[in-house]
Design a protein around this motif. Sequence first.
Motif, PDB file in Angstrom:
ATOM      1  N   VAL A   4      27.129  89.938 -13.645  1.00 59.68           N
ATOM      2  CA  VAL A   4      28.184  89.167 -13.914  1.00 59.68           C
ATOM      3  C   VAL A   4      28.573  88.211 -14.859  1.00 59.68           C
ATOM      4  O   VAL A   4      29.013  87.423 -15.350  1.00 59.68           O
ATOM      5  CB  VAL A   4      28.175  88.208 -12.477  1.00 59.68           C
TER       6      VAL A   4
ATOM      7  N   ASP B 197      22.279  90.553 -16.501  1.00 65.18           N
ATOM      8  CA  ASP B 197      23.218  89.829 -15.948  1.00 65.18           C
ATOM      9  C   ASP B 197      23.920  90.697 -15.595  1.00 65.18           C
ATOM     10  O   ASP B 197      25.593  90.662 -16.102  1.00 65.18           O
ATOM     11  CB  ASP B 197      23.892  88.149 -15.979  1.00 65.18           C
TER      12      ASP B 197
ATOM     13  N   GLU C  65      26.123  90.689  -7.143  1.00 62.05           N
ATOM     14  CA  GLU C  65      25.696  91.161  -8.271  1.00 62.05           C
ATOM     15  C   GLU C  65      27.267  91.977  -8.325  1.00 62.05           C
ATOM     16  O   GLU C  65      26.599  92.801  -9.114  1.00 62.05           O
ATOM     17  CB  GLU C  65      25.104  92.137  -7.633  1.00 62.05           C
TER      18      GLU C  65
ATOM     19  N   ASP D  45      26.016  82.869 -13.943  1.00 61.74           N
ATOM     20  CA  ASP D  45      24.986  83.392 -14.004  1.00 61.74           C
ATOM     21  C   ASP D  45      25.066  84.506 -12.135  1.00 61.74           C
ATOM     22  O   ASP D  45      25.782  83.652 -11.520  1.00 61.74           O
ATOM     23  CB  ASP D  45      24.005  83.582 -14.040  1.00 61.74           C
ATOM     24  N   ARG D  46      23.889  85.686 -12.364  1.00 62.90           N
ATOM     25  CA  ARG D  46      23.642  85.365 -10.169  1.00 62.90           C
ATOM     26  C   ARG D  46      23.617  84.782  -9.703  1.00 62.90           C
ATOM     27  O   ARG D  46      24.091  84.891  -8.165  1.00 62.90           O
ATOM     28  CB  ARG D  46      23.681  86.713 -10.269  1.00 62.90           C
TER      29      ARG D  46
END
Length: 230
Positions: free
Chosen positions: A145, A143, A211, A185-186
């Motif tokens: 991020v 992921d 992203e 998370d993204r």
Amino acid sequence: MQRKTGVLSTIGSFGAWAGFPVGTVVEYAMDNRGKPVFAFSSLSSHTPDIKADPRCSLTVTAQDFQGMSSGRVTVSGRVAILEGAEAADAKSAFLAKNPQSFWVEFGDFSWFRMDDVVTARLVGGFGRIKQISPEEFAAAKSDPVAQFAAPIAQHMNADHADSITAMLKHNIGIDVDSSSILGLDRLGLSIQCKAGGQEFTCRLPFTRPAESRKDVKDIIVEMTRAAAAR
């Protein structure tokens, strides 16, 4: 699989455990091919288990794991001992993630890798389950991020807790007394909520995938403004 530890389940090879699943907490890292690598001592119970039968599973929980409604993944396959250049590569990947693990330099430690991933099972919470093929597992990417999740969550919880609560009400219709970000998370935020004396977790999806760290900031600002304008 961003965590540093997980539960390795092997097939017991001796004593009262013979023939039974045996779970132990181990450190791991992912190598440059996306395969889990390990450093195991000859004194550890799972080492003779793997040498007798390489089939095992590694279960890893999400960083914000709170219980059955939180995410976790189990990867099942066959683990093999490494030698030479492969062992050196595994050591490099492992210490990059676990630099404090000086004990892997002890003479009784060897390097292992789950080469043959047979399947994986991703559980995102109640009713959110996906079986992952070896091909899907090999193609998966980290992921983008995940490395920023903790500082972003800490900042939001400390300085913008009211915005989190407002976004919940605006985007998914949940009215809570208080809320805090457990992880992100993204695709969105995992949130701990309190309402009417009860505590529960929920998921707040982003309006679009993120992203980068800047994307996360921009999306949260947009969602906060939209909630405030309601």
